[in-house]
Scaffold this motif. Structure first.
Motif, mmCIF file in Angstrom:
data_model
loop_
_atom_site.group_PDB
_atom_site.id
_atom_site.type_symbol
_atom_site.label_atom_id
_atom_site.label_comp_id
_atom_site.label_asym_id
_atom_site.label_seq_id
_atom_site.Cartn_x
_atom_site.Cartn_y
_atom_site.Cartn_z
ATOM 1 N N ALA A 1 32.769 29.675 41.553
ATOM 2 C CA ALA A 1 33.333 30.703 40.557
ATOM 3 C C ALA A 1 33.347 32.493 41.016
ATOM 4 O O ALA A 1 33.629 32.951 41.752
ATOM 5 C CB ALA A 1 32.733 30.570 38.956
ATOM 6 N N TRP A 2 31.196 32.364 41.723
ATOM 7 C CA TRP A 2 31.296 33.618 41.951
ATOM 8 C C TRP A 2 30.057 33.163 43.495
ATOM 9 O O TRP A 2 29.290 33.779 43.384
ATOM 10 C CB TRP A 2 30.267 34.287 41.534
ATOM 11 C CG TRP A 2 30.956 34.580 39.722
ATOM 12 C CD1 TRP A 2 32.287 35.511 39.318
ATOM 13 C CD2 TRP A 2 30.498 34.408 38.693
ATOM 14 N NE1 TRP A 2 31.926 35.760 38.374
ATOM 15 C CE2 TRP A 2 31.567 34.331 37.695
ATOM 16 C CE3 TRP A 2 30.262 32.410 37.853
ATOM 17 C CZ2 TRP A 2 31.882 33.996 36.630
ATOM 18 C CZ3 TRP A 2 30.397 32.446 36.973
ATOM 19 C CH2 TRP A 2 31.448 32.467 36.064
ATOM 20 N N GLY B 1 44.677 32.613 47.598
ATOM 21 C CA GLY B 1 42.756 32.392 47.715
ATOM 22 C C GLY B 1 42.650 33.300 47.033
ATOM 23 O O GLY B 1 41.685 32.972 45.527
ATOM 24 N N GLU B 2 43.524 33.747 46.166
ATOM 25 C CA GLU B 2 42.748 35.122 45.319
ATOM 26 C C GLU B 2 43.429 34.052 44.111
ATOM 27 O O GLU B 2 42.450 34.407 42.835
ATOM 28 C CB GLU B 2 43.909 36.147 45.261
ATOM 29 C CG GLU B 2 43.361 37.321 43.702
ATOM 30 C CD GLU B 2 44.575 38.728 43.765
ATOM 31 O OE1 GLU B 2 44.202 39.337 42.925
ATOM 32 O OE2 GLU B 2 45.163 39.130 45.178
ATOM 33 N N MET B 3 44.167 33.617 44.167
ATOM 34 C CA MET B 3 44.576 32.583 42.460
ATOM 35 C C MET B 3 43.583 31.234 41.929
ATOM 36 O O MET B 3 42.881 31.526 40.805
ATOM 37 C CB MET B 3 46.176 31.728 42.758
ATOM 38 C CG MET B 3 46.473 30.870 41.610
ATOM 39 S SD MET B 3 47.766 30.053 42.075
ATOM 40 C CE MET B 3 46.478 28.680 43.375
ATOM 41 N N ILE B 4 43.330 30.749 43.783
ATOM 42 C CA ILE B 4 42.139 29.888 43.895
ATOM 43 C C ILE B 4 40.781 30.472 42.793
ATOM 44 O O ILE B 4 40.492 30.110 42.335
ATOM 45 C CB ILE B 4 41.989 29.072 44.759
ATOM 46 C CG1 ILE B 4 43.143 28.746 45.811
ATOM 47 C CG2 ILE B 4 40.808 27.813 45.048
ATOM 48 C CD1 ILE B 4 43.424 28.094 46.552
ATOM 49 N N LEU B 5 40.574 31.684 43.639
ATOM 50 C CA LEU B 5 39.269 32.142 43.404
ATOM 51 C C LEU B 5 38.946 31.999 41.504
ATOM 52 O O LEU B 5 38.415 32.727 40.764
ATOM 53 C CB LEU B 5 38.500 33.963 43.792
ATOM 54 C CG LEU B 5 37.605 33.822 43.310
ATOM 55 C CD1 LEU B 5 36.362 32.977 43.286
ATOM 56 C CD2 LEU B 5 37.324 35.222 44.308
ATOM 57 N N ASP B 6 40.129 33.312 40.994
ATOM 58 C CA ASP B 6 40.823 33.660 39.869
ATOM 59 C C ASP B 6 40.441 32.521 38.496
ATOM 60 O O ASP B 6 39.671 31.940 37.644
ATOM 61 C CB ASP B 6 41.954 34.315 39.327
ATOM 62 C CG ASP B 6 42.072 35.435 39.902
ATOM 63 O OD1 ASP B 6 40.912 35.768 40.204
ATOM 64 O OD2 ASP B 6 43.508 36.231 39.944
ATOM 65 N N ILE C 1 37.141 31.104 38.288
ATOM 66 C CA ILE C 1 36.279 31.447 37.385
ATOM 67 C C ILE C 1 36.929 30.929 35.575
ATOM 68 O O ILE C 1 35.695 31.209 34.818
ATOM 69 C CB ILE C 1 36.908 32.634 37.652
ATOM 70 C CG1 ILE C 1 35.985 33.476 38.488
ATOM 71 C CG2 ILE C 1 36.045 33.425 36.302
ATOM 72 C CD1 ILE C 1 36.939 34.646 38.792
ATOM 73 N N ILE C 2 37.881 30.366 35.648
ATOM 74 C CA ILE C 2 38.420 29.895 34.324
ATOM 75 C C ILE C 2 38.125 28.989 33.964
ATOM 76 O O ILE C 2 37.373 28.903 33.305
ATOM 77 C CB ILE C 2 40.105 29.711 34.102
ATOM 78 C CG1 ILE C 2 40.745 31.482 34.250
ATOM 79 C CG2 ILE C 2 40.012 29.282 33.302
ATOM 80 C CD1 ILE C 2 42.545 31.689 34.444
ATOM 81 N N ILE C 3 38.150 28.183 35.163
ATOM 82 C CA ILE C 3 37.407 26.389 34.666
ATOM 83 C C ILE C 3 35.684 26.797 34.812
ATOM 84 O O ILE C 3 34.956 26.096 33.854
ATOM 85 C CB ILE C 3 37.545 25.636 36.509
ATOM 86 C CG1 ILE C 3 39.097 26.079 36.396
ATOM 87 C CG2 ILE C 3 36.425 24.577 36.393
ATOM 88 C CD1 ILE C 3 39.521 24.837 38.102
#
Length: 599
Positions: free
Chosen positions: A59-60, A500-505, A508-510
């Motif tokens: 996530a981070w 890439g931004e969608m996957i990272l977001d 984070i939710i997961i």
């Protein structure tokens, strides 16, 4: 003959037992079942914590975390940033612990031990000594697996499937050294535990049923445990052979899985082996293992759903047939894990067919659950909620399984998070829900006390919401092309910033839902351990159930289960809400009235 033999066993001198003989080196199947359960709960806590560690990294990525540094130290989380090798080590041990030590040991080990003698009217297992050995081998293998986490070079770091050559070459990665060797030793001991336990279960079910307990009068839980034990006896030796050949490649210089390998610019001497051989051996156990995990959960849910819907289970014989069909088909679908291994497309089409075929008995079970629930007088106990949750996850996970069964579709998402999401829903969540349903339902019989319902409801809703919160978005991460076991997915920004931004977001939710789900298990841990000592004392039959375990004279039966003669069975276990009956349940020990049909 069997009943007479059990009476003879029961008549031996029952001297006062010490704490050690009663709780540590116990021959009593109920105590052994509780040993499996508490060990599985502890291992589940470890496995859950490991998943939180690597989810934080996903996530981070690259951000410092005091939490990681506190648990992993400067060796594996310098400056609070997870080490790349240790990331793969956490993924490996998390998967291993959850599949083998929580879902296999926690379900088969716990509930086969507790329920088989009680629901069949037996004094104990066929061999108390072998049963005790099974439990202790399980504990020893658990300890060795945990010890591997603290090895200086790190635990096994090749994924829970430990594919060679990464697992076969000690110089490949730090975790391929002592950590990998401990993994193999642990799994070998675990397999020995599983095999002798399964043989004990099969022998007990076949030989030690009480008078009147015909095969067609056995609860579906017992049928599920029987099929699971048979599948385990046939499949686990193949994994043992895979592990032994891998050990020989590592230690003795053989080349079963290795050929023409270059490490650090140096060509190794190994010639003639094939890592594909390991895949065949591993998945010949690996796919039956899915059902070794699932079938006990499905059997438990059958019992819980029928009891709390106050209705007979719909299609009893069809449910037995579906268990047998699933057990058989589980052995001829293994290569659907290998569609991208270069296998012949025609052979792949055969495995597509057999994999799609297994959806039929699975659908029979789902249909029969839903029909049992339909217009039932449902009692929403925590056990019932978890059983219904299992039906939900079994359906939603099964839908994505049909996608992965088709080789043309599977090739597109193979080794992505879509696969991870699928098997966590259909196997992980479903089996965990079945395990929780069993704990809440049979806790009064195991410990003589009741668990707190409000805490049970909080536990269920937190678990199912966070479970779907983790794995539903994960399907989209996989469809986006994110490979599994990658340490850092931020590289996708380079190729496609939007994706890439969608996957990272989504990651984070997961991760947020994973952390919520982990905290949600506090409801269960507190409820479980507090209720063992302080919960209200349980009545003899709190759920007004029909099966034999509720006919024992005390909430926690002593050694031998029944002090006098064994109960005699006259009917099947699902006589709920029978027309003309005085009560909405009729225990199996109640004789049929004149002219009454059994079912």
């Amino acid at each position: 003959m069997a009943a007479a033999a059990q009476e003879a066993i029961h008549e031996h001198d029952h001297h006062e037992e010490s704490f050690v003989s009663k709780y540590i080196f116990s021959y009593d199947h109920k105590t052994i079942g509780k040993q499996f359960l508490i060990a599985a709960i502890f291992m589940g806590l470890v496995g859950m914590m490991l998943s939180v560690f690597f989810r934080i990294q996903l996530a981070w990525p690259g951000e410092s975390s005091d939490f990681l540094n506190m648990f992993l130290g400067d060796r594996w989380a310098p400056d609070g940033i997870l080490n790349q090798d240790m990331y793969l080590g956490l993924v490996t041990i998390h998967g291993t612990i959850m599949v083998f030590f929580v879902l296999t040991g926690g379900l088969s080990g716990t509930f086969s031990n507790v329920l088989i003698p009680l629901q069949l009217g037996a004094r104990d297992m066929a061999s108390g000594f072998i049963n005790m050995m099974s439990a202790w081998l399980f504990n020893i293998s658990s300890v060795i697996m945990l010890v591997s986490l603290f090895v200086e070079s790190g635990p096994a770091m090749s994924g829970w499937t430990v594919y060679p050559p990464l697992s076969a070459l000690p110089q490949a990665v730090s975790g391929s050294g002592l950590g990998m060797t401990l993994w193999l030793i642990s799994l070998t001991i675990f397999i020995a535990s599983s095999l002798i336990g399964s043989l004990n279960y099969i022998t007990t079910i076949i030989n030690l049923r009480t008078t009147g307990m015909k095969m067609t009068r056995m609860p579906l839980t017992i049928w599920a445990f029987l099929v699971t034990a048979i599948v385990g006896v046939l499949a686990f030796p193949v994994l043992l052979s895979a592990a032994l050949l891998l050990f020989m490649d590592r230690v003795l210089g053989t080349s079963f899985y290795l050929s023409e390998i270059i490490v650090g610019g140096e060509m190794l001497d190994n010639v003639g082996g094939s890592p594909i051989l390991y895949q065949h051996l591993f998945w010949f156990l690996g796919h039956p293992e899915v059902y070794i995990v699932l079938l006990p959960a499905l059997g438990i849910s059958s019992e819980v759903i029928s009891t709390n819907a106050r209705k007979p289970i719909f299609g009893y014989r069809a449910m037995i047939g579906s268990l047998l069909a699933i057990g058989f088909l589980s052995f001829i679908v293994w290569a659907h894990h290998m569609f991208v291994s270069g296998m012949d497309p025609f052979l792949g089409s055969v495995f597509v067919f057999t994999t799609l075929l297994i959806a039929i008995p699975s659908a029979v079970k789902v249909f029969n659950y839903l029909t049992t629930l339909w217009k039932g007088s449902i009692v929403f106990t925590p056990a019932m909620l978890f059983a219904i949750g299992l039906v939900s996850t079994f359906i939603s996970g099964g839908v994505t399984g049909i996608i992965l069964a088709d080789s043309a579709l599977d090739i597109q998402v193979h080794d992505t998070y879509f696969v991870v999401a699928h098997f966590h829903v259909v196997m992980g969540l479903s089996a965990i829900f079945g395990m929780f349903a069993g704990v809440y339902h049979w806790f009064p019989k195991m410990f003589g006390r009741m668990m707190n319902n409000r805490l049970g409801y909080a536990h269920f809703w937190t678990t199912i919401v966070s479970g779907y919160g983790v794995f539903l978005p994960m399907h989209f991460v996989g469809i986006g092309g994110t490979p599994r076991r990658y340490y850092d997915n931020s590289i996708f920004d380079t190729f496609n910033p939007t994706a890439g931004e969608m996957i990272l977001d989504l990651n984070i939710i997961i991760t947020v839902f994973a952390i919520i789900g982990a905290f949600g298990q506090v409801f269960f841990f507190f409820n479980f351990f507090y209720s063992i000592f302080r919960g209200p004392k349980a009545p003899l039959n709190p759920w007004r159930s029909n099966t034999l375990e509720w006919t024992t004279p005390t909430a926690v039966p002593g050694h031998g289960n029944w002090p006098g003669e064994l109960p005699v069975v006259h009917r099947w276990p699902y006589d709920y809400s029978k027309p003309g009956a005085d009560e909405d349940f009729i225990p199996q020990t109640v004789p049929l009235k004149e002219g009454e049909e059994e079912h």
